[in-house]
Design a protein around this motif. Structure first.
Motif: not given
Length: 459
Positions: A357-361
């Motif tokens: 959620w924080t690194q890829v999206l």
């Protein structure tokens, strides 16, 4: 030259073109999330995974020019039917493959059949629709086919987790059957060049030339440049592809008329296509595989990671297609790749302590916005620069460039990632993706010009 006497319904033409192309585009990316499962069941390391992708891209990219000339000679509908039948048979071969060798051969046959689908389906639009209707149709075709391209990992992930990776290929029979039904409703309307000839020698030189180069690039990390099995195919491939280009200058009916590259927007747009689609292929392969092998996600979750990009693309492509007529293509073809470069750099946030959620999206959302701004203007500008009677070859050339770009970048994947798709390799791939996107933006800014009229130029 024969021409249609009546115009088919707009929606029917777009539906046929999008569905026929989507079959080929979908299989080009569905394999990305299936690669770990294929490796586990059939065996093979990175080299086999590369060949599962590149065998398809090799025959697709090397035969697509030949297919474009066949499309111009014998008509779009006829060639579409050939491609659909061949693709269905090859898909069954992939789904039933007992070992890596059969899988790779069947994937190569899929690519060969796919070469007859993509240029003919898009040429159906450019030959039967004109003006604003053509631009709108290309925008919708771009949205749905590229959406299928990006949705491939999600569809493949669902089949891998719920049934088997094999069903991701066997399911192709359904859209193929639907396309045959729609073609029957189109009637006998077609568009062909009566003076066209088919050059089998050029097709052979192009296929063998690309094959030699790609084989050397993929197997070089295993054997080294000094090994005869590397440098001999490389040298032979370069010589044959050079002979292919020379032949196009002398043969009566070339499958790649070099004269079309005198059109500024055509050659510039294809150069931008090479950089942009190399980056797209690299990003799709690396994200699909790393999220499973590196981050430990299931195939379905890895496939779901592409959903934000797909939704952004579908939402923007048709809208942006209309904006191009007002503001010109250069703004979008420059800004879009720069936005995608920013999205790729945001993937550097991925760490060993993984959090989607924080690194890829965030990076994928930004990437999708840039893609939605780019693809429709890129496609319509390139095809709009070439006249209707050459639409099959123009479409085939652009598609060949995009597939060759993916072919090359996957072939040198081991060099890009440093030999292993670990976290460091993932970061290196993200950086290379960003650099390629910036190169595409720069080419577009310096080379693309606003067309003087809405009509395509004749060559």
């Amino acid at each position: 030259m024969s021409a249609p006497t009546t115009s088919p319904r707009f929606g029917l033409v777009v539906a046929i073109a999008a569905l026929a192309s989507a079959v080929a585009f979908l299989d080009g990316t569905v394999v990305n999330v299936a690669l770990p499962a294929i490796r586990d069941e059939l065996g093979g390391g990175l080299s086999t995974q590369q060949w599962a992708v590149d065998a398809y891209l090799l025959t697709l990219s090397s035969l697509i020019l030949f297919a474009g000339s066949v499309s111009d000679a014998f008509g779009r509908v006829f060639v579409l039917r050939i491609g659909l039948i061949g693709f269905g048979i090859a898909s069954i071969g992939v789904g039933l493959a007992p070992d890596p060798v059969v899988l790779i051969i069947a994937r190569a046959l899929q690519g060969a059949a796919g070469a007859f689908l993509v240029p003919s389906s898009l040429a159906l639009i450019t030959s039967l629709l004109t003006g604003p209707a053509q631009a709108r149709a290309i925008g919708q075709w771009t949205a749905w086919t590229t959406g299928a391209n990006l949705a491939g990992p999600l569809i493949g992930g669902l089949f891998v987790d719920l049934l088997s990776w094999r069903f991701a290929f066997l399911v192709n029979i359904l859209p193929i059957a639907a396309t045959f039904y729609l073609l029957s409703r189109l009637g006998h309307i077609d568009h062909r060049r009566d003076d066209a000839r088919i050059d089998l020698s050029s097709a052979a030189l192009c296929t063998l030339g690309l094959g030699g180069v790609v084989f050397a690039l993929i197997e070089q990390p295993n054997l080294g440049w000094a090994h005869p099995a590397i440098w001999m195919p490389l040298a032979a491939g370069i010589l044959m592809f050079t002979a292919f280009l020379w032949r196009q200058r002398t043969v009566r009916s070339p499958i790649l008329p070099l004269g079309i590259f005198r059109v500024r927007n055509f050659w510039t747009g294809n150069l931008a296509t090479f950089f942009i689609y190399a980056a797209l292929s690299l990003n799709g392969f690396v994200v699909g595989v790393y999220l499973q092998q590196g981050a430990g996600l299931s195939a379905t979750l890895a496939g779901l990671s592409s959903l934000p990009t797909t939704l952004a693309l579908i939402a923007l492509s048709s809208v942006v297609g209309g904006w191009v007529n007002r503001f010109g293509p250069r703004l979008f073809m420059t800004a879009g790749p720069l936005v995608m470069a920013a999205g790729a750099l945001m993937l550097l946030a991925v760490q060993k302590d993984f959090d989607y959620w924080t690194q890829v999206l965030p990076g994928l959302i930004v990437f999708g916005l840039g893609l939605g701004v780019t693809v429709s203007p890129l496609t319509s500008t390139i095809l709009g620069s070439i006249g209707g009677e050459r639409s099959g070859i123009a479409s085939a050339t652009n598609n060949a460039v995009s597939r060759i770009a993916g072919l090359v970048v996957i072939a040198i994947l081991a060099v890009i990632i440093g030999g292993a798709l670990d976290l460091d390799g993932f970061h290196r791939a993200a950086l290379v993706t960003a650099v390629l996107m910036v190169a595409g933006a720069l080419v577009s800014f310096l080379g693309i010009r606003r067309p003087a009229t809405a009509d395509a130029q004749s060559i």
